[in-house]
Scaffold this motif. Structure first.
Motif, PDB file in Angstrom:
ATOM      1  N   PHE A   1       0.985  -1.160   0.052  1.00 39.17           N
ATOM      2  CA  PHE A   1       0.153   0.236   0.033  1.00 39.17           C
ATOM      3  C   PHE A   1       1.218   1.312   0.177  1.00 39.17           C
ATOM      4  O   PHE A   1       2.111   1.115   0.456  1.00 39.17           O
ATOM      5  CB  PHE A   1      -1.087   0.040   0.984  1.00 39.17           C
ATOM      6  CG  PHE A   1      -2.139  -0.955   1.434  1.00 39.17           C
ATOM      7  CD1 PHE A   1      -3.276  -1.327   0.144  1.00 39.17           C
ATOM      8  CD2 PHE A   1      -1.549  -1.988   2.354  1.00 39.17           C
ATOM      9  CE1 PHE A   1      -4.286  -1.973   1.103  1.00 39.17           C
ATOM     10  CE2 PHE A   1      -2.234  -2.704   2.315  1.00 39.17           C
ATOM     11  CZ  PHE A   1      -3.550  -3.549   1.880  1.00 39.17           C
ATOM     12  N   LEU A   2       0.666   2.311   0.348  1.00 37.32           N
ATOM     13  CA  LEU A   2       1.173   3.545  -0.282  1.00 37.32           C
ATOM     14  C   LEU A   2       0.233   4.022   1.335  1.00 37.32           C
ATOM     15  O   LEU A   2      -0.704   4.151   0.996  1.00 37.32           O
ATOM     16  CB  LEU A   2      -0.036   4.645  -1.512  1.00 37.32           C
ATOM     17  CG  LEU A   2       1.010   4.590  -2.412  1.00 37.32           C
ATOM     18  CD1 LEU A   2       0.617   5.293  -3.874  1.00 37.32           C
ATOM     19  CD2 LEU A   2       2.561   4.893  -1.870  1.00 37.32           C
TER      20      LEU A   2
ATOM     21  N   ARG B   1      -4.247   8.340   5.674  1.00 40.97           N
ATOM     22  CA  ARG B   1      -4.678   7.993   4.890  1.00 40.97           C
ATOM     23  C   ARG B   1      -4.166   6.754   4.405  1.00 40.97           C
ATOM     24  O   ARG B   1      -2.461   6.328   4.280  1.00 40.97           O
ATOM     25  CB  ARG B   1      -4.538   8.965   3.084  1.00 40.97           C
ATOM     26  CG  ARG B   1      -5.531   9.198   2.585  1.00 40.97           C
ATOM     27  CD  ARG B   1      -6.056  10.299   1.739  1.00 40.97           C
ATOM     28  NE  ARG B   1      -7.245  10.615   0.905  1.00 40.97           N
ATOM     29  CZ  ARG B   1      -7.787  10.986  -0.026  1.00 40.97           C
ATOM     30  NH1 ARG B   1      -6.443  11.974  -0.001  1.00 40.97           N
ATOM     31  NH2 ARG B   1      -8.417  11.165  -0.617  1.00 40.97           N
ATOM     32  N   ILE B   2      -4.615   5.964   3.549  1.00 44.86           N
ATOM     33  CA  ILE B   2      -4.110   4.452   2.655  1.00 44.86           C
ATOM     34  C   ILE B   2      -4.770   4.190   1.446  1.00 44.86           C
ATOM     35  O   ILE B   2      -5.509   4.498   0.587  1.00 44.86           O
ATOM     36  CB  ILE B   2      -4.330   3.561   4.273  1.00 44.86           C
ATOM     37  CG1 ILE B   2      -3.623   2.540   3.073  1.00 44.86           C
ATOM     38  CG2 ILE B   2      -5.561   3.314   3.963  1.00 44.86           C
ATOM     39  CD1 ILE B   2      -3.729   1.189   4.061  1.00 44.86           C
ATOM     40  N   THR B   3      -4.349   4.128   0.066  1.00 38.97           N
ATOM     41  CA  THR B   3      -4.292   2.880  -0.986  1.00 38.97           C
ATOM     42  C   THR B   3      -3.496   2.129  -1.368  1.00 38.97           C
ATOM     43  O   THR B   3      -2.524   2.166  -1.150  1.00 38.97           O
ATOM     44  CB  THR B   3      -4.503   4.874  -1.430  1.00 38.97           C
ATOM     45  OG1 THR B   3      -4.945   4.166  -3.295  1.00 38.97           O
ATOM     46  CG2 THR B   3      -3.402   4.889  -2.470  1.00 38.97           C
TER      47      THR B   3
ATOM     48  N   PRO C   1      -9.910   4.219  -4.750  1.00 43.83           N
ATOM     49  CA  PRO C   1      -8.971   4.705  -3.155  1.00 43.83           C
ATOM     50  C   PRO C   1      -9.720   4.989  -2.497  1.00 43.83           C
ATOM     51  O   PRO C   1     -10.445   5.088  -2.306  1.00 43.83           O
ATOM     52  CB  PRO C   1      -8.223   6.735  -4.552  1.00 43.83           C
ATOM     53  CG  PRO C   1      -9.892   6.093  -5.075  1.00 43.83           C
ATOM     54  CD  PRO C   1      -9.819   5.710  -5.620  1.00 43.83           C
ATOM     55  N   SER C   2      -8.597   6.008  -1.496  1.00 45.08           N
ATOM     56  CA  SER C   2      -8.797   6.693  -0.434  1.00 45.08           C
ATOM     57  C   SER C   2     -10.019   6.750  -0.246  1.00 45.08           C
ATOM     58  O   SER C   2      -9.912   8.887  -0.986  1.00 45.08           O
ATOM     59  CB  SER C   2      -8.227   6.474   0.869  1.00 45.08           C
ATOM     60  OG  SER C   2      -7.173   7.511   0.911  1.00 45.08           O
ATOM     61  N   LYS C   3     -10.709   7.467   0.782  1.00 46.34           N
ATOM     62  CA  LYS C   3     -11.501   8.630   0.929  1.00 46.34           C
ATOM     63  C   LYS C   3     -12.369   9.019   2.505  1.00 46.34           C
ATOM     64  O   LYS C   3     -11.911   7.646   3.350  1.00 46.34           O
ATOM     65  CB  LYS C   3     -13.294   8.243  -0.148  1.00 46.34           C
ATOM     66  CG  LYS C   3     -13.326   8.177  -1.786  1.00 46.34           C
ATOM     67  CD  LYS C   3     -14.520   8.586  -1.759  1.00 46.34           C
ATOM     68  CE  LYS C   3     -14.406   7.767  -3.271  1.00 46.34           C
ATOM     69  NZ  LYS C   3     -13.438   8.104  -4.055  1.00 46.34           N
ATOM     70  N   ARG C   4     -12.043   9.698   2.618  1.00 44.31           N
ATOM     71  CA  ARG C   4     -12.339  10.161   4.039  1.00 44.31           C
ATOM     72  C   ARG C   4     -13.248  11.138   4.054  1.00 44.31           C
ATOM     73  O   ARG C   4     -13.420  12.085   3.723  1.00 44.31           O
ATOM     74  CB  ARG C   4     -11.394  10.547   4.938  1.00 44.31           C
ATOM     75  CG  ARG C   4     -10.544  11.715   4.998  1.00 44.31           C
ATOM     76  CD  ARG C   4      -9.607  11.433   5.819  1.00 44.31           C
ATOM     77  NE  ARG C   4     -10.053  11.309   7.724  1.00 44.31           N
ATOM     78  CZ  ARG C   4      -8.641  11.349   8.718  1.00 44.31           C
ATOM     79  NH1 ARG C   4      -7.336  12.143   8.135  1.00 44.31           N
ATOM     80  NH2 ARG C   4      -9.224  11.568   9.714  1.00 44.31           N
ATOM     81  N   GLY C   5     -14.196  10.998   5.238  1.00 36.44           N
ATOM     82  CA  GLY C   5     -15.102  12.158   5.826  1.00 36.44           C
ATOM     83  C   GLY C   5     -14.702  12.845   6.741  1.00 36.44           C
ATOM     84  O   GLY C   5     -14.610  11.789   7.649  1.00 36.44           O
ATOM     85  N   ILE C   6     -15.421  13.361   7.238  1.00 39.01           N
ATOM     86  CA  ILE C   6     -14.318  14.162   8.923  1.00 39.01           C
ATOM     87  C   ILE C   6     -16.328  15.185   9.820  1.00 39.01           C
ATOM     88  O   ILE C   6     -16.749  16.122   8.429  1.00 39.01           O
ATOM     89  CB  ILE C   6     -13.513  14.654   9.031  1.00 39.01           C
ATOM     90  CG1 ILE C   6     -13.781  16.281   7.800  1.00 39.01           C
ATOM     91  CG2 ILE C   6     -12.793  13.869   8.809  1.00 39.01           C
ATOM     92  CD1 ILE C   6     -12.363  17.010   8.708  1.00 39.01           C
TER      93      ILE C   6
END
Length: 526
Positions: free
Chosen positions: A402-403, A424-426, A489-494
């Motif tokens: 992974f990255l 974060r990771i992808t 890919p990775s996503k995030r919401g906060i």
């Protein structure tokens, strides 16, 4: 002889020196905040009050007084309010710039008053240029106005309980052709789309009032809050008229909206390939100042000397301690909590050609990888009589590459703590290939320059994902709400705990808990 009428006070004169103030105000915003452990129950009413000088102050009505004052107060109306508590506003995010806030008590007086010269909205527009120059205070809600120029497809985001909400990014253009991106959540998405779909050939002027200002790799963007934000579309008001006069008629295709890409978008490429510096794992220990960096590595094993989950406060996600009587205490909220959540806190050993490091992943990253919550895995272990063991699902991650975007925190450096948080990771194959290609064509990041943390950035990006890192073990262990999405890919919401927002993180330990429906204030003119 008749007694002289009590003088009126301006909001700008209010402080905590007395409780006998008397003000004439318009209720510029009113919203109800549900209880965190019972979304159907209202725990308080929040208001933003506005006076003739365009000054504002936040006001609150606590749960026991709601039945008294809720029938008396309506958004947009004018009132004379007297006899109230004045407290210092120490909220992390403030709805307005005022140092003080008001709390109603049982002797607070609320009376209707005749129309006086108080503006209906009380806008305090912040220019896009000032936003890019980072002039506004980041902890105070702002007002912006712009012409709608683009929108992304709607994304469905799942939290740890499997509950879903919508999010969408829109682009606004100002009169100076600057572009600012706005992240919309929940019902705000539907309301904007419904208006645009019903007016396909109409220029849309968007006003976002009481919005949150955030930064993604030092690039600003705006997001709605759960309750405080007002979304006004082509509103017939002085602010819209003035903006259109400045905007002019040069934008002939104003109603043609650009489609903002999602998924493997430029923002993700920039974050992993250019905006965040690349290092090899062995070089991490040479970093001297807090920063973000990107490494590529293979997960080799789970470090079982660390726990794989922790019990957290449902309100703030901070780790709790158990009292002797079986209850839990949250040091961040400074109170005893009855219910807690189970959240991921997994440490993996990750290797590259230069060495290995211990990397910590919290709920967001683990749900991306496992597609199950910590509660799901723990319940399975308990059912199988294996409580105390590590979930077998973790083995599926071994020997995979992974990255990783890492947060090298002040705690890591000051405590020489060598467990680094993954923000974060992808495993996107294109990003991995591009990463290796860059390593072959240019020198690795000079670690002595790590304090810069990011490369130079432009004034606009295709922002889809919000980005704030969680803290490393030993810090507050605070984590923001998660997007359970595909790994590539990775996503995030906060979300952040702000005035006027119910902030529930991981209602995993209580099956009856339901995230409250977001109630949105939208005003629009056709």
């Amino acid at each position: 002889m008749a007694s002289q009428a009590r003088l009126l006070n301006l909001i700008g004169h209010i402080d905590n020196s007395k409780d006998t103030w008397r003000i004439k105000v318009r209720v510029a915003r009113l919203y109800e905040v549900p209880s965190w452990n019972n979304p159907k129950e209202i725990c308080r009413i929040e208001m933003i009050l506005l006076d003739e000088k365009n000054d504002k102050i936040q006001a609150s009505v606590k749960d026991k007084l709601i039945r008294v004052y809720r029938p008396l107060i309506h958004e947009g109306e004018l009132y004379t309010i007297s006899n109230f508590l004045v407290l210092e506003n120490n909220d992390k995010l403030k709805t307005c710039k005022n140092k003080w806030k008001i709390n109603f008590h049982r002797n607070t007086s609320v009376k209707d008053c005749p129309p006086i010269g108080i503006d209906k909205f009380g806008f305090e527009m912040v220019s896009f240029q000032n936003i890019f120059d980072q002039l506004p205070l980041p902890n105070v809600f702002i007002d912006i106005i712009g012409c709608l120029k683009g929108k992304s497809p709607v994304e469905i985001v799942r939290d740890e309980d499997g509950k879903t909400t919508k999010k969408m990014t829109i682009k606004l253009r100002d009169e100076n052709s600057l572009i600012l991106e706005v992240l919309l959540w929940g019902d705000y998405v539907d309301l904007l789309l419904n208006y645009v779909d019903s007016h396909p050939e109409k220029r849309v002027v968007v006003i976002v009032q009481f919005a949150k200002l955030k930064y993604f790799n030092r690039i600003p963007y705006v997001s709605n809050s759960f309750y405080a934000t007002k979304l006004l579309l082509n509103k017939n008001c002085e602010a819209t008229t003035s903006f259109l006069e400045r905007y002019g008629d040069t934008d002939d295709d104003a109603y043609l909206l650009e489609e903002i890409a999602v998924g493997r978008s430029l923002s993700i490429q920039e974050e992993f390939l250019s905006l965040t510096k690349r290092v090899q794992i062995a070089d991490i220990v040479a970093i001297k100042e807090p920063c973000f960096c990107v490494v590529v590595g293979t997960i080799k094993r789970v470090e079982t000397q660390h726990d794989w989950f922790y019990s957290s406060c449902k309100l703030c996600a901070t780790e709790v301690t158990m009292n002797d009587n079986g209850t839990f205490y949250c040091f961040k909220c400074k109170k005893t909590v009855k219910f807690v959540s189970t959240r991921y806190k997994v440490v993996f050993k990750v290797e590259d050609d230069s060495g290995s490091a211990s990397l910590l992943m919290f709920c967001r990253e683990m749900i991306q990888l496992i597609q199950k919550t910590a509660v799901d895995l723990r319940e399975t272990l308990i059912k199988n009589g294996e409580d105390g063991l590590f979930p077998i699902e973790f083995d599926d991650l071994l020997e995979k590459q992974f990255l990783f975007k890492l947060n090298i925190s002040e705690y890591n450096l000051s405590k020489n703590y060598k467990v680094y948080t993954v923000s974060r990771i992808t495993d996107d194959p294109e990003l991995l290939s591009a990463h290796f290609a860059l390593l072959q064509t240019q020198e690795l990041y000079n670690v002595s320059d790590a304090a810069t943390a990011t490369a130079g950035t432009s004034q606009t990006i295709s922002f889809i994902n919000e980005n704030e890192s969680v803290s490393v073990i030993g810090d507050n262990r605070e984590m923001n709400s998660s997007d359970a999405c595909n790994i590539t890919p990775s996503k995030r919401g906060i979300e952040e705990v702000v005035p006027g927002e119910l902030y529930i993180l991981g209602e995993e330990g209580q099956s009856s808990a339901i995230r409250p429906r977001i109630v949105v204030k939208v005003e629009k003119d056709v």
